[in-house]
Design a protein around this motif. Sequence first.
Motif, mmCIF file in Angstrom:
data_model
loop_
_atom_site.group_PDB
_atom_site.id
_atom_site.type_symbol
_atom_site.label_atom_id
_atom_site.label_comp_id
_atom_site.label_asym_id
_atom_site.label_seq_id
_atom_site.Cartn_x
_atom_site.Cartn_y
_atom_site.Cartn_z
ATOM 1 N N ILE A 78 5.806 -0.618 8.432
ATOM 2 C CA ILE A 78 4.705 0.266 8.099
ATOM 3 C C ILE A 78 5.050 1.674 8.238
ATOM 4 C CG2 ILE A 78 2.113 0.953 8.363
ATOM 5 C CD1 ILE A 78 1.740 -2.159 8.673
ATOM 6 N N ILE B 34 4.206 -0.687 1.327
ATOM 7 C CA ILE B 34 4.849 -1.793 2.198
ATOM 8 C C ILE B 34 5.581 -2.812 1.338
ATOM 9 C CG2 ILE B 34 3.001 -3.174 2.547
ATOM 10 C CD1 ILE B 34 5.420 -2.394 5.265
ATOM 11 N N ALA C 185 7.680 2.655 5.797
ATOM 12 C CA ALA C 185 7.490 2.834 4.728
ATOM 13 C C ALA C 185 6.759 4.002 4.470
ATOM 14 C CB ALA C 185 6.558 1.481 4.161
#
Length: 90
Positions: free
Chosen positions: A27, A37, A30
């Motif tokens: 996470i 994600i 990203a």
Amino acid sequence: MEAGVSYEQLKKLKQGQTRTTNVEDAIKVANYFDLTIEQFISGVEASGPDRLVRILDQLSPAALDVLTNAANAQLASETAASGKSDEDAQ
């Protein structure tokens, strides 16, 4: 590291040396690269509109107003230039 994970972890992910990471790190990475994600996991980069929406969502209302006004001015300028070109062609 700005992404919130170690340089070595990023390097291994980038070079394909590892395909695993924990959810929290996935996470963080990203988000750092403005990816969902799903995009991060699949290896698909954020497209222009997706990336732009994610960036705009992070702006303050004042900054968003400045960009909106600038975009509207740019569109008006392009429309005016397009209209002049059409008139010149006739």
